[in-house]
Enzyme design. Structure first.
Site, PDB file in Angstrom:
ATOM      1  CG  HIS A  41       1.558  -0.266   2.582  1.00  0.00           C
ATOM      2  ND1 HIS A  41       1.567  -1.371   3.507  1.00  0.00           N
ATOM      3  CD2 HIS A  41       0.190  -0.382   2.190  1.00  0.00           C
ATOM      4  CE1 HIS A  41       0.588  -1.981   3.845  1.00  0.00           C
ATOM      5  NE2 HIS A  41      -0.438  -1.264   2.846  1.00  0.00           N
ATOM      6  CG  ASP A  89       4.660  -1.394   5.232  1.00  0.00           C
ATOM      7  OD1 ASP A  89       3.764  -2.015   4.866  1.00  0.00           O
ATOM      8  OD2 ASP A  89       4.600  -0.127   5.238  1.00  0.00           O
ATOM      9  CB  SER A 183      -2.170  -1.972   5.527  1.00  0.00           C
ATOM     10  OG  SER A 183      -2.277  -2.841   4.369  1.00  0.00           O
TER      11      SER A 183
END
Ligand SMILES: CC(C)CC(=O)Nc1cccc(-c2cccc(CN)c2)c1
Length: 232
Positions: A41, A89, A183
């Site tokens: 992402h 992800d 992330s």
């Protein structure tokens, strides 16, 4: 990282900063000399531009020995990753050349045994993600220690309501949490990378929305396959 503290410089020599035009976007970590693992992402909104990968850094701006920005030869998102959920992800980045390994740049082994980390295990997350709810960005690497919570609790109706698959894991997010820009970084438990930070509900520090990580062990075969096929 919310509610954490500045990491000891270069004690996490596997940490990577994924950058666009000199700006930190996401974390990542070195899994092999020429490969960094991060989150798919993180490529949202980059219009297919390739990241640059900063290795050997503690400060994002100050000159440091062994700090070096690498160009990326290829970015491979897991085929199952998509913008609508947090599934699969993962993003593999092949560096233009093998990273020069030294005291400040090292590979971090990842878990290959597909077994859940026990609830209450204390693990560590690190990153250059935001350190306040208003979105202040740190210059120096931050870290925080968080306990793993069971998938059953994380899937409770009042938490992530049955969206946490067996290929994900969660940590408590009360006050201390991962946040925007973290992330792609590793969740390290007992010195081994067990998970990769995913944005989940894109809420930080709220105990009702535990932090979510992509477990790495279920993807070991995919990771090995991509690295082997690109090895040429
Ligand atoms: C292109 C991407 C950088 C966009 C993005 O990820 N946004 C965003 C916004 C707010 C919180 C978060 C976020 C990240 C990691 C963990 C968590 C929750 N613990 C939230 C992530």
């Amino acid at each position: 990282i919310l509610g954490g503290y500045e990491a000891r410089p270069h004690l996490r020599p596997y940490m990577a900063s994924l950058q666009l035009d000199g700006q930190h976007v996401c974390g990542g970590f070195l899994i092999a000399e020429q490969w960094v693992l991060s989150a798919a992402h993180c490529t949202e909104g980059t219009n297919g531009k390739l990241f640059q990968v900063l290795l050997g850094a503690h400060s994002l701006t100050e000159p440091e020995p062994h700090k070096r920005l690498y160009r990326v030869r290829a970015q491979i998102a897991h085929p199952g990753s998509n913008i609508h959920n947090n599934r699969d992800d993962l993003l593999l980045l092949q560096l233009e050349e093998k990273a020069e390994l030294n005291a400040h740049v090292k590979v971090l082994p990842f878990q290959r045994e597909d077994r859940d980390v026990e609830a209450d295990t204390l693990c560590e997350a690190a990153g250059w993600g935001t350190v306040t709810h208003s979105g202040r960005r740190p210059d120096k690497l931050q870290q925080v220690e968080r306990p793993v919570i069971s998938r059953e609790l994380c899937n409770h109706r009042t938490r992530h309501d049955q969206t946490i698959t067996e290929k994900m894991m969660c940590t408590d997010s009360r006050k201390k949490d991962t946040c925007k820009g973290d992330s792609g970084g590793p969740l390290v438990c007992n010195g081994v990378a067990e998970g990769v930070v995913t944005a989940g509900s894109r809420v930080c520090g709220n105990y009702k929305k535990p932090a979510i990580y992509t477990r790495i062990a279920p993807y070991a075969t995919w990771i090995d396959g991509v690295m082997a096929s690109a090895a040429g």
